[in-house]
Design a protein around this motif. Structure first.
Motif, PDB file in Angstrom:
ATOM      1  N   VAL A 135     -30.131  25.391  36.594  1.00 18.37           N
ATOM      2  CA  VAL A 135     -28.628  26.047  36.566  1.00 18.37           C
ATOM      3  C   VAL A 135     -27.904  25.340  37.971  1.00 18.37           C
ATOM      4  N   VAL A 136     -26.835  24.956  37.655  1.00 19.99           N
ATOM      5  CA  VAL A 136     -25.802  24.102  38.604  1.00 19.99           C
ATOM      6  C   VAL A 136     -24.549  24.839  38.270  1.00 19.99           C
ATOM      7  N   ASP A 137     -24.027  25.450  39.574  1.00 18.93           N
ATOM      8  CA  ASP A 137     -22.690  26.013  39.791  1.00 18.93           C
ATOM      9  C   ASP A 137     -22.377  26.923  38.575  1.00 18.93           C
ATOM     10  N   GLY A 138     -23.340  27.679  38.511  1.00 19.97           N
ATOM     11  CA  GLY A 138     -23.065  28.964  37.296  1.00 19.97           C
ATOM     12  C   GLY A 138     -23.332  28.311  35.924  1.00 19.97           C
ATOM     13  N   VAL A 139     -23.657  27.133  35.626  1.00 25.38           N
ATOM     14  CA  VAL A 139     -23.875  26.744  34.289  1.00 25.38           C
ATOM     15  C   VAL A 139     -25.326  26.231  33.957  1.00 25.38           C
ATOM     16  N   LEU A 140     -25.747  26.894  32.862  1.00 24.25           N
ATOM     17  CA  LEU A 140     -27.153  26.499  32.457  1.00 24.25           C
ATOM     18  C   LEU A 140     -27.473  25.381  31.658  1.00 24.25           C
ATOM     19  N   LYS A 174     -30.589  19.397  20.719  1.00 29.93           N
ATOM     20  CA  LYS A 174     -29.373  19.589  21.304  1.00 29.93           C
ATOM     21  C   LYS A 174     -29.387  19.854  22.885  1.00 29.93           C
ATOM     22  N   LEU A 175     -28.371  19.344  23.573  1.00 29.17           N
ATOM     23  CA  LEU A 175     -28.104  19.533  24.766  1.00 29.17           C
ATOM     24  C   LEU A 175     -26.890  20.614  25.025  1.00 29.17           C
ATOM     25  N   LEU A 176     -27.517  21.643  25.731  1.00 29.88           N
ATOM     26  CA  LEU A 176     -26.612  22.856  25.818  1.00 29.88           C
ATOM     27  C   LEU A 176     -26.094  23.019  27.162  1.00 29.88           C
ATOM     28  N   ALA A 177     -24.952  23.474  27.000  1.00 29.67           N
ATOM     29  CA  ALA A 177     -24.303  24.125  28.635  1.00 29.67           C
ATOM     30  C   ALA A 177     -23.827  25.435  28.244  1.00 29.67           C
ATOM     31  N   LEU A 178     -24.531  26.414  29.023  1.00 25.26           N
ATOM     32  CA  LEU A 178     -24.046  27.786  28.732  1.00 25.26           C
ATOM     33  C   LEU A 178     -23.769  28.279  30.054  1.00 25.26           C
ATOM     34  N   ASN A 179     -22.969  29.359  30.069  1.00 21.78           N
ATOM     35  CA  ASN A 179     -22.512  30.277  31.114  1.00 21.78           C
ATOM     36  C   ASN A 179     -23.703  31.121  31.832  1.00 21.78           C
ATOM     37  N   ALA A 180     -24.170  30.855  32.750  1.00 23.45           N
ATOM     38  CA  ALA A 180     -25.742  31.193  32.992  1.00 23.45           C
ATOM     39  C   ALA A 180     -25.760  32.684  33.505  1.00 23.45           C
ATOM     40  N   PRO A 235     -21.829  29.895  25.345  1.00 24.73           N
ATOM     41  CA  PRO A 235     -21.854  28.189  25.377  1.00 24.73           C
ATOM     42  C   PRO A 235     -20.730  27.703  25.885  1.00 24.73           C
ATOM     43  N   GLN A 236     -20.377  26.591  26.914  1.00 24.67           N
ATOM     44  CA  GLN A 236     -19.533  25.820  27.343  1.00 24.67           C
ATOM     45  C   GLN A 236     -19.235  24.881  26.415  1.00 24.67           C
ATOM     46  N   TRP A 237     -20.367  24.177  25.942  1.00 22.64           N
ATOM     47  CA  TRP A 237     -20.244  22.764  25.269  1.00 22.64           C
ATOM     48  C   TRP A 237     -21.793  22.498  24.790  1.00 22.64           C
ATOM     49  N   VAL A 238     -21.832  21.926  23.623  1.00 23.19           N
ATOM     50  CA  VAL A 238     -23.090  21.310  22.906  1.00 23.19           C
ATOM     51  C   VAL A 238     -22.892  20.084  22.607  1.00 23.19           C
ATOM     52  N   PHE A 239     -24.151  19.176  22.957  1.00 20.95           N
ATOM     53  CA  PHE A 239     -23.972  17.757  22.609  1.00 20.95           C
ATOM     54  C   PHE A 239     -25.177  17.626  21.519  1.00 20.95           C
ATOM     55  N   ASP A 240     -24.844  17.219  20.347  1.00 19.20           N
ATOM     56  CA  ASP A 240     -25.764  16.901  19.183  1.00 19.20           C
ATOM     57  C   ASP A 240     -26.126  15.277  18.951  1.00 19.20           C
ATOM     58  N   PRO A 241     -27.422  15.155  19.674  1.00 16.88           N
ATOM     59  CA  PRO A 241     -27.733  13.504  19.300  1.00 16.88           C
ATOM     60  C   PRO A 241     -27.684  13.032  17.854  1.00 16.88           C
ATOM     61  N   TYR A 293     -30.251   9.820  27.484  1.00 15.77           N
ATOM     62  CA  TYR A 293     -28.805   9.699  27.571  1.00 15.77           C
ATOM     63  C   TYR A 293     -28.336  10.304  28.789  1.00 15.77           C
ATOM     64  N   ALA A 294     -26.984   9.771  29.156  1.00 16.19           N
ATOM     65  CA  ALA A 294     -26.386  10.246  30.306  1.00 16.19           C
ATOM     66  C   ALA A 294     -25.233  10.995  29.873  1.00 16.19           C
ATOM     67  N   ILE A 295     -25.093  12.379  29.958  1.00 14.27           N
ATOM     68  CA  ILE A 295     -24.076  13.101  29.480  1.00 14.27           C
ATOM     69  C   ILE A 295     -22.966  13.681  30.670  1.00 14.27           C
ATOM     70  N   SER A 296     -21.839  13.741  30.696  1.00 14.11           N
ATOM     71  CA  SER A 296     -21.082  14.527  31.433  1.00 14.11           C
ATOM     72  C   SER A 296     -21.246  16.010  31.636  1.00 14.11           C
ATOM     73  N   SER A 297     -21.584  16.415  32.879  1.00 12.99           N
ATOM     74  CA  SER A 297     -22.070  17.699  32.905  1.00 12.99           C
ATOM     75  C   SER A 297     -20.808  18.636  32.659  1.00 12.99           C
ATOM     76  N   THR A 298     -19.466  18.106  32.761  1.00 12.86           N
ATOM     77  CA  THR A 298     -18.234  18.952  32.325  1.00 12.86           C
ATOM     78  C   THR A 298     -17.765  18.833  30.812  1.00 12.86           C
ATOM     79  N   THR A 299     -18.039  17.923  30.302  1.00 15.77           N
ATOM     80  CA  THR A 299     -17.317  17.597  28.999  1.00 15.77           C
ATOM     81  C   THR A 299     -18.518  17.586  27.765  1.00 15.77           C
ATOM     82  N   GLY A 300     -19.952  17.347  28.141  1.00 21.74           N
ATOM     83  CA  GLY A 300     -20.634  17.135  27.241  1.00 21.74           C
ATOM     84  C   GLY A 300     -20.799  15.937  26.510  1.00 21.74           C
ATOM     85  N   GLN A 301     -20.008  14.980  26.724  1.00 20.99           N
ATOM     86  CA  GLN A 301     -19.727  13.688  26.166  1.00 20.99           C
ATOM     87  C   GLN A 301     -20.543  12.685  26.856  1.00 20.99           C
ATOM     88  N   PRO A 302     -21.183  11.740  26.207  1.00 26.62           N
ATOM     89  CA  PRO A 302     -21.919  10.729  26.658  1.00 26.62           C
ATOM     90  C   PRO A 302     -21.034   9.588  27.762  1.00 26.62           C
TER      91      PRO A 302
END
Length: 726
Positions: free
Chosen positions: A76-81, A89-95, A100-106, A149-158
């Motif tokens: 959990v970083v800055d209120g995002v899990l 799938k990589l998930l960014a959730l409101n903690a 969900p804030q965004w989901v990255f699907d490989p 993978y290296a994924i943007s923590s704000t956009t969920g994009q590679p």
């Protein structure tokens, strides 16, 4: 003489060691020191009974056949899990809410395999956060098989500047011809960040042809490999001279770090636990101690330069990988602070070292062990056993320890017990059989231990289930009937250690293959073999002709095209060949991973079958041990709580609590960390075979657990469940 300061004495006679800031959970295991500790105390012994579900999130991608898992310990970083799902799938959730804030699907990045339903059902235990700098944005690193993978923590994009357009391949840059080893490489546990480096381990095949398990560091911006530590040393490197076979580094693999690592950030030292050299149960092809397998290795995190190591098992023949990242802790010894590192093991030990020098905190004895080995095997003469800390798991399994649930069950299980000849720990593998206790999955396992930095007490869960290890000779043809079946020969070579000589498997972890032809088409079986599923590795190295023979054998359709023996011996034309494989030099295989269970599926040993333990690291004494988990049907019959086999780890808090799921009964529990008393329990939608995370958002404390199930016959799930006070 070392003065051991007990827990109570330290509290009364010395000032408690001041912990670092443990209010956040921004790393795997909470912090880079691997403590699994939170200094939050809004939730405490006085109010834990009031915990309720704060939110639930379902990714909707569990396997309906109950073969998927989710072992992720989210950060959990800055209120995002940030965490992962069963299909990776990589998930960014409101903690605070689970939204969900965004989901990255490989699958969208790996289009060649996107249609394969098994490609992404793999295991991932956590993710890594890098905070960025003045020129580069923050990012999440996470594992999808061999890709990181290296994924943007704000956009969920590679982040396309990293590696090969957003990812690196762990199968590359291993300093060895890739045609000389099994291509299966993945990463189940996250790496660790030091400055602008991400340091990574790997999981490799456990067969004799497994890939090298070297540890590597990559630049977090470019993905360039910055250093490599050869876990099987190359000429001129520390440890090379310990190998009788000077060509070992060219042909042997494994000695990999699959369990995660820990970091002393101030000193710049990374602590890396390793597993055995590939080819778990026969070491005739790998004479010697086998450095740096089964070792805790301290490296300079910036350069990868060797600092010290300690090998916890010599010439491993029992799959005694170091299966959890270590815990860094400051002890009180002789009235002074001592920065230490604690390493739990599958066989129930805690090895404790000065983290700077590598010197043991307590004496470690080299105990003589049996040399009664199979022809061609040369066991190491001694094995290290700590005098302290005391073991957290039972160390013997004798006839009087056989289950006694009923007289009838006891009689039958004693009969089965007597079929295995050797009882002592570290007896070399044999045709007559040995008991592995604690079992292949511990004792301690990948969930790891938690350490309270204020009291220096370590908390660790343990499974107490014997497994049988029986070796069989490996001829090229049918082991059961002598039939000349090329498909059977391929099965013997790659499959029967897990699924058994008779294809019946051993429980849910190693399912029966007897009816696989009615469940899957030939193409579906081919996909599973090529890509793996959950903890089953991919078998990309099997030549096409052998693969065809194996599939035909599994589907029992010789008439539909299983090659003849003569055809199977024709030259291989596939891209990946097994010619010259070390597999051909291994004369024995283990007959299967066999848990000692009764006909109802209960362990064949007297309870407890799963425990939670507290160990005072200052004195080395076991403070308490309690059952972890329950079979309600046995409790209803009047049996005391038995505990269950467990996967996942604990988290300990300043509020006086230990939180842990891990059990087969789909519960999460809280225990009083001083006494071991269970003080709270809640139902989960599926077993939480993971470690909980403890965090705070806007001053409110939460406990979250991944409920993936899927192991040992459990239902699969795809939810994260968070708890908080009303």
């Amino acid at each position: 003489m070392i003065f051991i300061c007990s827990l109570l004495a330290c509290k009364s006679g010395n000032q408690e060691v001041s912990p670092s800031d443990y209010t956040a959970w921004e790393n795997y295991a909470g912090t880079k020191d691997g403590s699994r500790y939170s200094s939050l105390e809004e939730i405490n012994l006085s109010n834990v009974q009031n915990l309720q579900v704060a939110w639930r999130y379902s990714s909707g991608d569990r396997d309906t056949l109950n073969r998927s898992q989710n072992q992720c310990n989210p950060i959990v970083v800055d209120g995002v899990l940030y965490g992962s799902s069963p299909r990776l799938k990589l998930l960014a959730l409101n903690a605070a809410t689970g939204e969900p804030q965004w989901v990255f699907d490989p699958a969208e990045e790996d289009s060649a395999h996107a249609q394969d339903p098994y490609r992404f059902y793999k295991v991932n235990r956590g993710v890594v956060y890098w905070q960025g700098d003045a020129k580069n944005e923050s990012r999440i690193f996470y594992n999808v098989g061999a890709r990181v993978y290296a994924i943007s923590s704000t956009t969920g994009q590679p982040l396309r500047e990293f590696g090969k357009g957003g990812y690196i391949e762990l199968s590359e840059a291993l300093d060895r011809d890739p045609g000389t080893f099994n291509p299966f490489i993945a990463n189940t546990s996250p790496g660790i960040i030091y400055k602008d480096l991400i340091i990574l381990g790997s999981r490799v095949a456990e067969s004799a042809d497994g890939a090298p398990g070297h540890v590597r560091a990559y630049n977090v911006i470019t993905g360039k490999r910055e250093w490599i530590f050869h876990t099987i040393p190359h000429p001129g490197e520390v440890g090379y001279d310990t190998w009788p076979d000077k060509e070992a580094y060219k042909k042997l693999g494994g000695a990999n770090s699959w369990a995660g690592m820990s970091l002393d950030e101030e000193r710049g030292i990374v602590y890396i636990p390793t597993g055995s050299v590939a080819g778990d149960f026969y070491g005739g092809i790998r004479e010697g101690e086998n450095l740096f397998a089964n070792s805790l290795v301290a490296l300079d995190a910036m350069t990868g330069k060797y600092i010290w190591h300690y090998q916890t098992v010599h010439h491993d023949l029992w799959d005694r990988d170091l299966a959890a990242n270590p815990n860094l802790v400051t002890l009180r010894q002789e009235g002074k602070d001592l920065d230490a590192v604690a390493q739990i093991t599958k066989h129930g030990y805690v090895f404790l070292f000065d983290r700077v020098s590598g010197e043991p905190v307590f004496p470690i004895e080299e105990k003589a062990v049996s040399q009664n080995a199979l022809p061609g095997e040369k066991p190491w003469a001694t094995q290290p056993v700590p005098t302290l800390p005391e073991p957290f798991a039972r160390q013997e399994f004798n006839e009087e320890d056989v289950t006694n649930l009923t007289p009838e069950i006891h009689e039958e299980m004693v009969r089965r017990y007597r079929q295995i000849k050797f009882k002592e720990q570290f007896h070399p593998p044999s045709r007559e059989g040995s008991w592995i206790f604690p079992g292949f999955d511990g004792g301690g396992e990948w969930g790891g231990a938690a350490v309270d930095p204020e009291t220096q007490v370590l908390y660790v869960n343990s499974s107490e289930l014997p497994w049988a290890m029986i070796m069989v000779d490996l001829p090229g043809d049918d082991l059961t009937s002598g039939a000349k079946s090329p498909g059977r020969s391929v099965y013997n070579k790659y499959c029967f250690a897990c699924h058994g000589v008779d294809l019946k498997g051993n429980g849910a972890s190693f399912p029966s293959l007897e009816q696989i032809g009615s469940k899957y088409t030939a193409d579906e079986i081919r996909n599973i073999l090529k890509n793996g599923i959950n903890m089953m590795p991919a078998f990309q190295q099997i030549p096409d002709r052998e693969l065809d023979a194996l599939i035909a054998f599994l589907r029992d359709d010789m008439k539909e095209g299983e090659p003849t023996v003569e055809q199977a011996k024709e030259p291989v034309t596939s891209e990946v060949s097994s010619k010259g494989s070390l597999l051909d030099e291994v004369p024995y295989r283990m007959a299967g991973y066999t848990r000692f269970l009764d006909d109802e599926g209960y362990p064949g040993i007297t309870p407890p079958w799963g425990t939670l333990n507290a160990v005072d690291l200052n004195s080395g004494k076991l403070l308490w041990k309690v059952p972890l988990g329950e079979y309600p049907e046995l409790t209803a019959l009047g049996h005391p709580k038995t505990g269950t086999e467990n996967y996942g780890g604990p988290a300990v808090t300043k509020g006086g609590l230990i939180f842990i799921a891990a059990t087969k009964d789909s519960k999460i529990r809280a225990f009083d960390k001083k006494t071991g008393e269970e003080v709270w329990v809640a139902d989960l939608p599926a077993p939480g075979y993971a470690t909980p995370s403890v965090y705070s958002v806007n001053g409110k404390q939460y406990i979250v657990i991944a409920c993936g199930g899927g192991k040992i016959g459990s239902i699969s799930g795809d939810e994260y469940v968070a708890f908080a006070l009303p």
